[in-house]
Design a protein around this motif. Structure first.
Motif, PDB file in Angstrom:
ATOM      1  N   SER A 203      -5.413  51.544 -64.722  1.00 40.33           N
ATOM      2  CA  SER A 203      -5.420  50.351 -65.582  1.00 40.33           C
ATOM      3  C   SER A 203      -4.221  50.370 -66.535  1.00 40.33           C
ATOM      4  CB  SER A 203      -6.708  50.293 -66.407  1.00 40.33           C
ATOM      5  OG  SER A 203      -7.854  50.180 -65.610  1.00 40.33           O
TER       6      SER A 203
ATOM      7  N   ARG B  79      -4.200  40.162 -64.781  1.00 38.27           N
ATOM      8  CA  ARG B  79      -4.374  38.716 -64.922  1.00 38.27           C
ATOM      9  C   ARG B  79      -3.406  38.143 -65.961  1.00 38.27           C
ATOM     10  NH1 ARG B  79      -9.053  36.673 -63.018  1.00 38.27           N
ATOM     11  NH2 ARG B  79      -7.793  34.767 -63.060  1.00 38.27           N
TER      12      ARG B  79
ATOM     13  N   ALA C  41      -1.839  39.814 -69.332  1.00 36.51           N
ATOM     14  CA  ALA C  41      -2.604  39.387 -70.506  1.00 36.51           C
ATOM     15  C   ALA C  41      -3.919  40.142 -70.576  1.00 36.51           C
ATOM     16  CB  ALA C  41      -2.876  37.886 -70.423  1.00 36.51           C
ATOM     17  N   LYS C  42      -4.487  40.462 -69.398  1.00 37.54           N
ATOM     18  CA  LYS C  42      -5.799  41.116 -69.352  1.00 37.54           C
ATOM     19  C   LYS C  42      -5.917  41.884 -68.045  1.00 37.54           C
ATOM     20  CE  LYS C  42      -9.853  41.856 -71.121  1.00 37.54           C
ATOM     21  NZ  LYS C  42      -9.914  43.059 -70.269  1.00 37.54           N
ATOM     22  N   ILE C  43      -6.517  43.057 -68.128  1.00 39.99           N
ATOM     23  CA  ILE C  43      -6.856  43.811 -66.926  1.00 39.99           C
ATOM     24  C   ILE C  43      -8.341  43.568 -66.635  1.00 39.99           C
ATOM     25  CG2 ILE C  43      -6.999  46.097 -65.873  1.00 39.99           C
ATOM     26  CD1 ILE C  43      -4.102  45.200 -66.346  1.00 39.99           C
ATOM     27  N   ASN C  44      -8.647  43.138 -65.427  1.00 38.97           N
ATOM     28  CA  ASN C  44     -10.045  42.948 -65.007  1.00 38.97           C
ATOM     29  C   ASN C  44     -10.456  44.147 -64.165  1.00 38.97           C
ATOM     30  OD1 ASN C  44     -10.002  39.307 -64.355  1.00 38.97           O
ATOM     31  ND2 ASN C  44      -9.837  40.448 -66.259  1.00 38.97           N
ATOM     32  N   VAL C  45     -11.563  44.769 -64.544  1.00 35.87           N
ATOM     33  CA  VAL C  45     -12.067  45.943 -63.834  1.00 35.87           C
ATOM     34  C   VAL C  45     -13.473  45.627 -63.354  1.00 35.87           C
ATOM     35  CG1 VAL C  45     -12.672  48.385 -64.027  1.00 35.87           C
ATOM     36  CG2 VAL C  45     -10.717  47.485 -65.310  1.00 35.87           C
TER      37      VAL C  45
ATOM     38  N   TRP D 248      -7.183  31.393 -63.303  1.00 38.62           N
ATOM     39  CA  TRP D 248      -7.320  31.797 -64.709  1.00 38.62           C
ATOM     40  C   TRP D 248      -8.096  30.752 -65.488  1.00 38.62           C
ATOM     41  CZ3 TRP D 248      -6.392  35.919 -67.789  1.00 38.62           C
ATOM     42  CH2 TRP D 248      -6.423  35.705 -69.181  1.00 38.62           C
ATOM     43  N   PRO D 249      -9.051  31.084 -66.381  1.00 38.84           N
ATOM     44  CA  PRO D 249      -9.527  32.429 -66.710  1.00 38.84           C
ATOM     45  C   PRO D 249     -10.742  32.831 -65.877  1.00 38.84           C
ATOM     46  CG  PRO D 249     -10.457  30.875 -68.267  1.00 38.84           C
ATOM     47  CD  PRO D 249      -9.670  30.068 -67.259  1.00 38.84           C
ATOM     48  N   GLY D 250     -10.975  32.142 -64.770  1.00 37.55           N
ATOM     49  CA  GLY D 250     -12.102  32.487 -63.898  1.00 37.55           C
ATOM     50  C   GLY D 250     -11.818  33.768 -63.124  1.00 37.55           C
ATOM     51  N   PRO D 251     -12.815  34.227 -62.381  1.00 37.47           N
ATOM     52  CA  PRO D 251     -12.641  35.472 -61.623  1.00 37.47           C
ATOM     53  C   PRO D 251     -11.807  35.261 -60.367  1.00 37.47           C
ATOM     54  CG  PRO D 251     -14.825  34.564 -61.227  1.00 37.47           C
ATOM     55  CD  PRO D 251     -14.168  33.654 -62.225  1.00 37.47           C
TER      56      PRO D 251
ATOM     57  N   GLU E 280      -2.227  34.346 -68.047  1.00 39.57           N
ATOM     58  CA  GLU E 280      -2.555  32.955 -68.347  1.00 39.57           C
ATOM     59  C   GLU E 280      -1.811  32.066 -67.360  1.00 39.57           C
ATOM     60  OE1 GLU E 280      -2.235  31.977 -72.528  1.00 39.57           O
ATOM     61  OE2 GLU E 280      -3.018  33.957 -73.063  1.00 39.57           O
TER      62      GLU E 280
ATOM     63  N   LYS F 110      -1.180  47.683 -66.451  1.00 34.83           N
ATOM     64  CA  LYS F 110      -0.835  46.930 -67.667  1.00 34.83           C
ATOM     65  C   LYS F 110       0.643  47.152 -68.020  1.00 34.83           C
ATOM     66  CE  LYS F 110      -1.557  45.067 -71.907  1.00 34.83           C
ATOM     67  NZ  LYS F 110      -2.048  43.716 -72.201  1.00 34.83           N
TER      68      LYS F 110
ATOM     69  N   TRP G 111     -12.463  36.852 -57.423  1.00 35.47           N
ATOM     70  CA  TRP G 111     -13.220  37.126 -56.195  1.00 35.47           C
ATOM     71  C   TRP G 111     -13.795  35.838 -55.628  1.00 35.47           C
ATOM     72  CZ3 TRP G 111     -13.852  39.631 -60.877  1.00 35.47           C
ATOM     73  CH2 TRP G 111     -13.159  40.834 -60.951  1.00 35.47           C
TER      74      TRP G 111
END
Lengths: 135, 135
Positions: free
Chosen positions: B67, B98, B77-81, B105-108, B100, B71, B110
């Motif tokens: 992670s 992820r 902007a964000k790491i999704n785990v 964005w900002p949905g998942p 902006e 980054k 998958w």
């Protein structure tokens, strides 16, 4: 040092059912899935890796305990665990019980459709089922 | 004891870029997001809590390392785990950068839209960028 203060959206969308040493364990008010949210009581943290090493280990312990309890309480087909936070930046970990045929199975729950609130009775019953499994 | 064998869909949708002590670190072939997948080399495990305690700690270490590198490599902007696994039941942890304005964005990520493959050059470049950040 900033004081921890729960994000307003997390406060609105979920309710605390248990305080663990690190995390506030919250039950989502959305009844479509048994959906817990762990919020570490740490200010200004958005990513798991921003927690101290001790806090990361404690989060793992609490996440595991909650996942096992949720699996036991619901007999879910799959437990989904995720730290996303694209909208709410305060670090929070979703632990969600998923079932074949549930809304949006096998897709993700985030951003899907509209929440369906519990009745007060159903929310209390779900809370009690999870707390029984946790203790 | 069953021998670990990588799930066929994970093999098809991603490519190994590094072997860590526990996990195969794989880069998704979908270029829409810098998207890593950690696969613990353990047979018959679907949930993080099914790993031994030592393996859970090692997964946390590797997830944190990956992670931080992702980054650093991408300035996301964000790491999704996330460990979801409703479709592919072999335990795997997504670590996704992820931004902006990225797709969904900002949905998942998958279950969203169709994968967009990298060119060979772009896949190699992304691999190198991530490996440089990891080492």
């Amino acid at each position: 040092m900033t004081t921890f203060r729960l994000d307003e959206r997390l406060a609105r969308d979920s309710q605390s059912i248990l305080e663990l040493p690190l995390c506030d364990v919250r039950l989502s008010r959305d009844s479509r899935w048994p959906w817990l949210i762990l919020v570490p009581r740490r200010a200004d943290v958005s990513e798991i890796f921003e927690l101290s090493e001790d806090d990361q280990l404690q989060l793992l312990r609490e996440q595991t305990m909650v996942s096992v309890a949720l699996k036991g309480a619901t007999d879910a087909a799959k437990i989904n665990v995720a730290a996303i936070g694209n909208i709410v930046r305060q670090l929070h970990v979703h632990v969600v019980a998923r079932f074949e045929g549930d809304p949006n199975w096998p897709g993700p729950i985030w951003g899907f459709g509209a929440p369906e609130p519990y009745t007060d009775e159903a929310f209390s019953a779900m809370t009690q089922t999870i707390l029984d499994a946790l203790t």
